[in-house]
Design a protein around this motif. Structure first.
Motif, mmCIF file in Angstrom:
data_model
loop_
_atom_site.group_PDB
_atom_site.id
_atom_site.type_symbol
_atom_site.label_atom_id
_atom_site.label_comp_id
_atom_site.label_asym_id
_atom_site.label_seq_id
_atom_site.Cartn_x
_atom_site.Cartn_y
_atom_site.Cartn_z
ATOM 1 N N UNK A 12 36.126 34.051 44.425
ATOM 2 C CA UNK A 12 34.765 34.022 44.953
ATOM 3 C C UNK A 12 33.855 33.193 44.053
ATOM 4 N N UNK A 13 32.731 32.777 44.632
ATOM 5 C CA UNK A 13 31.718 32.054 43.848
ATOM 6 C C UNK A 13 31.217 32.934 42.706
ATOM 7 N N UNK A 14 31.091 34.232 42.953
ATOM 8 C CA UNK A 14 30.627 35.156 41.920
ATOM 9 C C UNK A 14 31.569 35.163 40.724
ATOM 10 N N UNK A 15 32.878 35.057 41.003
ATOM 11 C CA UNK A 15 33.851 35.044 39.906
ATOM 12 C C UNK A 15 33.705 33.785 39.061
ATOM 13 N N UNK A 16 33.513 32.635 39.713
ATOM 14 C CA UNK A 16 33.302 31.387 38.969
ATOM 15 C C UNK A 16 32.047 31.499 38.108
ATOM 16 N N UNK A 17 31.000 32.084 38.678
ATOM 17 C CA UNK A 17 29.750 32.259 37.941
ATOM 18 C C UNK A 17 29.967 33.148 36.721
ATOM 19 N N UNK A 18 30.789 34.195 36.886
ATOM 20 C CA UNK A 18 31.075 35.073 35.755
ATOM 21 C C UNK A 18 31.787 34.324 34.634
ATOM 22 N N UNK A 19 32.721 33.464 35.015
ATOM 23 C CA UNK A 19 33.443 32.673 34.012
ATOM 24 C C UNK A 19 32.474 31.755 33.266
ATOM 25 N N UNK A 20 31.602 31.079 34.017
ATOM 26 C CA UNK A 20 30.635 30.167 33.396
ATOM 27 C C UNK A 20 29.697 30.887 32.440
ATOM 28 N N UNK A 21 29.384 32.142 32.757
ATOM 29 C CA UNK A 21 28.432 32.895 31.938
ATOM 30 C C UNK A 21 29.114 33.769 30.897
ATOM 31 N N UNK A 22 30.440 33.608 30.758
ATOM 32 C CA UNK A 22 31.145 34.317 29.699
ATOM 33 C C UNK A 22 31.299 35.799 29.933
ATOM 34 N N UNK A 23 31.228 36.233 31.164
ATOM 35 C CA UNK A 23 31.362 37.666 31.463
ATOM 36 C C UNK A 23 32.791 38.123 31.149
ATOM 37 N N UNK A 24 32.921 39.382 30.744
ATOM 38 C CA UNK A 24 34.234 39.903 30.347
ATOM 39 C C UNK A 24 35.010 40.527 31.496
ATOM 40 N N UNK A 25 34.350 40.751 32.645
ATOM 41 C CA UNK A 25 35.002 41.446 33.750
ATOM 42 C C UNK A 25 35.763 40.489 34.673
ATOM 43 N N UNK A 26 36.532 39.571 34.072
ATOM 44 C CA UNK A 26 37.405 38.640 34.801
ATOM 45 C C UNK A 26 38.749 38.649 34.086
ATOM 46 N N UNK A 27 39.827 38.743 34.843
ATOM 47 C CA UNK A 27 41.156 38.815 34.216
ATOM 48 C C UNK A 27 41.462 37.508 33.483
ATOM 49 N N UNK A 28 42.258 37.578 32.410
ATOM 50 C CA UNK A 28 42.596 36.374 31.634
ATOM 51 C C UNK A 28 43.250 35.287 32.479
ATOM 52 N N UNK A 29 44.104 35.688 33.410
ATOM 53 C CA UNK A 29 44.791 34.692 34.237
ATOM 54 C C UNK A 29 43.801 33.964 35.134
ATOM 55 N N UNK A 30 42.915 34.730 35.786
ATOM 56 C CA UNK A 30 41.912 34.123 36.669
ATOM 57 C C UNK A 30 40.961 33.249 35.875
ATOM 58 N N UNK A 31 40.552 33.734 34.697
ATOM 59 C CA UNK A 31 39.634 32.963 33.844
ATOM 60 C C UNK A 31 40.249 31.617 33.470
ATOM 61 N N UNK A 32 41.535 31.653 33.075
ATOM 62 C CA UNK A 32 42.207 30.415 32.668
ATOM 63 C C UNK A 32 42.294 29.440 33.823
#
Length: 348
Positions: free
Chosen positions: A20-40
């Motif tokens: 989701x767009x929200x997940x991409x936004x979380x990655x950009x903002x350094x949020x911790x509630x994203x799995x390592x695989x998805x973040x990578x």
């Protein structure tokens, strides 16, 4: 991985990564509630396609309005430099205007519009240099709770208006006492506007020193107009054309002193042999003058720095030690003053 076409957006990155767009936004903002695989996976896509978004660590900086009435000169440049350097150290931006958007006026409407412009621009505070603000301006600033600090105020500062200046009275006295110590008794003063508070203090220091030794000050030896070069030329010309001219002139600013030097040169008078001159400010112009000016040093950059720090304190709701700060002046002796060779000199 196919390369995205057109402008890379959060939506296109999300679609490619299958999130989701929200997940991409979380990655950009350094949020911790994203799995390592998805973040990578998201970071790889962002890097591959050169996505440039807002930096998550970028914080909007506070901004201070710095306004100056009149033409910029050596004095104001020194003060402005002090404000800007202090702003850089404090992590705030300084926006300079050469005069308020609506000049000081008794019109409450214009004052209100000026304040609204400052508020809409999200200014934290305002700093004025040699400014004379009308009651309407001060009232509008107070209603808006926008702190104001005035440097070298043109009029007597009100008790609730913060101001920064120097020991003008002591400086005026020191300049005059120095000339008196050189044997001068016929000393003129060429200064700023009669209503200017700093000019009043310098003139009072001059008069006090003269009275302390019983030296007379003829009315024609006082010239009050402005702290500008042309005023120095005109004021000094008036005195030097007197039948019994002064042997020394105390100028209320370095710029005025340069005008005095020109008036003396035009009359074939040598400085300091025929006329001693002392200025006030110790700007770069004083050091570059010929001869270099003996002058009263104002800590101009420090005045600007103190004003900036005071403005930030007021904006933060902090208590300041004093609403009126005066920094010490110092007499700087150079080459424009010498012992008096004549007790009374007729005009050439």
């Amino acid at each position: 991985m196919p390369r995205l076409k057109g402008r890379v957006t959060l939506a296109s990155v999300a679609s490619t990564a299958g999130v989701s767009v929200a997940t991409v936004s979380k990655v950009l903002n350094g949020r911790s509630d994203v799995s390592p695989v998805t973040r990578a996976r998201v970071q790889e896509i962002l890097q591959k396609h050169g996505y440039v978004g807002r930096r998550p660590d970028r914080v909007q900086r506070d901004t201070i309005e710095l306004f100056y009435q009149g033409v910029l000169n050596a004095y104001s440049v020194e003060v402005i430099q002090g404000v800007v350097e202090a702003g850089q150290a404090a992590g705030v931006d300084v926006v300079l205007t050469t005069h308020p958007p609506h000049p000081p006026t008794s019109s409450s409407g214009r004052a209100a519009r000026w304040i609204r412009e400052l508020i809409s621009a999200d200014r934290r505070a305002a700093i004025g240099i040699t400014s004379q603000l009308a009651d309407a301006d001060l009232a509008a600033l107070a209603r808006a709770r926008l702190p104001l600090v005035v440097i070298d105020p043109a009029n007597i500062p009100q008790p609730d208006v913060a101001s920064v200046g120097s020991t003008n009275f002591a400086g005026g006295m020191a300049a005059t006492q120095y000339l008196l110590s050189l044997g001068h008794r016929r000393i003129g003063y060429v200064g700023g506007q009669p209503t200017s508070s700093c000019n009043q203090a310098r003139l009072s220091g001059f008069r006090s020193a003269m009275e302390s030794v019983g030296a007379d000050v003829p009315p024609e030896f006082i010239w009050l107009r402005d702290f500008l070069y042309d005023d120095g030329v005109e004021g000094a010309a008036s005195m030097l054309d007197c039948q019994d001219r002064p042997s020394a002139i105390f100028a209320g600013s370095d710029e005025v002193a340069l005008g005095v030097l020109e008036a003396a040169r035009a009359r074939g008078l040598r400085v300091p042999e025929d006329l001693s001159v002392v200025g006030f400010d110790d700007t770069q112009a004083a050091r570059l003058a010929s001869p270099p000016l003996t002058t009263v040093k104002q800590p101009l950059r420090e005045m600007g720095a103190v004003a900036l720090r005071t403005a930030l304190q007021l904006a933060a709701g902090e208590k300041v030690d004093s609403h009126h700060v005066e920094l010490a002046t110092t007499l700087i002796v150079r080459g424009s003053a010498a012992p008096n060779q004549y007790q009374s000199v007729a005009a050439s």
